[in-house]
Design an enzyme around this catalytic site. Structure first.
Site, PDB file in Angstrom:
ATOM      1  N   LYS A   9      -0.177  -1.436  -1.801  1.00 21.88           N
ATOM      2  CA  LYS A   9       0.284  -0.439  -2.751  1.00 21.88           C
ATOM      3  C   LYS A   9       0.100  -0.990  -4.155  1.00 21.88           C
ATOM      4  O   LYS A   9       0.335  -2.170  -4.406  1.00 21.88           O
ATOM      5  CB  LYS A   9       1.768  -0.120  -2.511  1.00 21.88           C
ATOM      6  CG  LYS A   9       2.350   0.866  -3.511  1.00 21.88           C
ATOM      7  CD  LYS A   9       3.824   1.101  -3.252  1.00 21.88           C
ATOM      8  CE  LYS A   9       4.412   2.037  -4.305  1.00 21.88           C
ATOM      9  NZ  LYS A   9       5.866   2.292  -4.069  1.00 21.88           N
ATOM     10  N   ASN A 191      -2.123  -5.080  -9.798  1.00 19.73           N
ATOM     11  CA  ASN A 191      -2.863  -6.301  -9.455  1.00 19.73           C
ATOM     12  C   ASN A 191      -1.953  -7.456  -9.064  1.00 19.73           C
ATOM     13  O   ASN A 191      -2.324  -8.625  -9.195  1.00 19.73           O
ATOM     14  CB  ASN A 191      -3.771  -6.727 -10.620  1.00 19.73           C
ATOM     15  CG  ASN A 191      -4.756  -5.647 -11.005  1.00 19.73           C
ATOM     16  OD1 ASN A 191      -5.388  -5.041 -10.132  1.00 19.73           O
ATOM     17  ND2 ASN A 191      -4.873  -5.375 -12.296  1.00 19.73           N
ATOM     18  N   ARG A 192      -0.764  -7.129  -8.589  1.00 22.33           N
ATOM     19  CA  ARG A 192       0.214  -8.127  -8.144  1.00 22.33           C
ATOM     20  C   ARG A 192       0.660  -9.063  -9.266  1.00 22.33           C
ATOM     21  O   ARG A 192       1.236 -10.118  -9.010  1.00 22.33           O
ATOM     22  CB  ARG A 192      -0.333  -8.948  -6.965  1.00 22.33           C
ATOM     23  CG  ARG A 192      -0.578  -8.125  -5.706  1.00 22.33           C
ATOM     24  CD  ARG A 192       0.729  -7.504  -5.202  1.00 22.33           C
ATOM     25  NE  ARG A 192       0.586  -6.841  -3.912  1.00 22.33           N
ATOM     26  CZ  ARG A 192       0.375  -5.552  -3.753  1.00 22.33           C
ATOM     27  NH1 ARG A 192       0.223  -4.764  -4.804  1.00 22.33           N
ATOM     28  NH2 ARG A 192       0.289  -5.022  -2.550  1.00 22.33           N
ATOM     29  N   LEU A 193       0.418  -8.683 -10.515  1.00 23.15           N
ATOM     30  CA  LEU A 193       0.915  -9.463 -11.651  1.00 23.15           C
ATOM     31  C   LEU A 193       2.267  -8.881 -12.069  1.00 23.15           C
ATOM     32  O   LEU A 193       2.407  -8.289 -13.142  1.00 23.15           O
ATOM     33  CB  LEU A 193      -0.093  -9.439 -12.807  1.00 23.15           C
ATOM     34  CG  LEU A 193      -1.446 -10.072 -12.509  1.00 23.15           C
ATOM     35  CD1 LEU A 193      -2.360  -9.984 -13.729  1.00 23.15           C
ATOM     36  CD2 LEU A 193      -1.272 -11.537 -12.088  1.00 23.15           C
TER      37      LEU A 193
END
Length: 214
Positions: A9, A191-193
């Site tokens: 997601k 972006n999982r940041l």
């Protein structure tokens, strides 16, 4: 074995920046809680996971309901003789966590648990519906029982006994106040940041604020 590696997601609903946060975590928690509470698709925004270290040395997590929070900390109610109550008596260091997927946020709280004063537990118990009061008396929480019929029969007996009578709070049932020592706010980002801001208590009044890498 089911492969979940393709479950993904993208988190894009908000951001968490140092320029927009207060100096203490309770104010930020209050803001996030009410923003979550105002969403139409969130049930029980006050549902939280509490993790304890059991007397067997293993951690255990379960969901309970937050009933109050203020500058002192976070309050929930339970049976003091339950597994979690025994764990807290043995080691009062606990962890609370809230996960609100609809708004892509988590809050993780490390704190020290202590029993609430008797009058606080009494006042909350008195506010509960009759069924909830009797349920607290009927259930020896976490104890092994032969079947559900044991609970149902005990509840029927209590309903008859307390019919028309005041129901007193059991002495082994009441509140815990979790005094926070560290509070981490997690905001999902692309972006999982992800944004992670941690508050650590330095003394009775001041909090150290740091950003953590995602």
């Amino acid at each position: 074995m089911k492969d979940l590696s393709n479950y993904r997601k993208s988190y894009e609903k908000s951001e968490l920046l140092e320029t927009t946060i207060p100096e203490d975590p309770i104010n930020l928690f209050n803001r996030w809680f009410h923003e979550t509470e105002d969403l139409d698709d969130v049930d029980e925004a006050n549902a939280m996971t509490i993790s304890t270290i059991g007397v067997d040395g293993f951690p255990k997590s379960r969901v309970v309901l937050l009933k109050k929070f203020n500058e002192e900390g976070f309050i929930f109610y339970t049976n003091y003789d339950s597994e979690k109550g025994q764990a807290i008596a043995n080691n009062p260091n606990v962890c609370l966590s809230f996960f609100w997927p609809s708004i892509e946020r988590q809050v993780i709280i490390k704190g020290i648990a202590e029993k609430t004063p008797t009058n606080v537990s009494d006042n909350y118990f008195d506010s509960r519906p009759t069924g909830s009061k009797l349920g607290a008396i009927a259930s020896d929480q976490s104890r092994v029982i032969a079947s559900r019929l044991v609970l149902e029969e005990k509840l029927r007996e209590l309903e008859q006994y307390y019919d028309g009578k005041e129901i007193p709070r059991p002495t082994n049932w009441g509140g815990y106040l979790i005094r926070p020592q560290e509070v981490e706010f997690w905001q999902g980002r692309p972006n999982r940041l992800h944004d992670r801001i941690r508050y650590q208590l330095q003394d009775d009044f001041n909090w150290k604020i740091e950003r953590l890498s995602s």
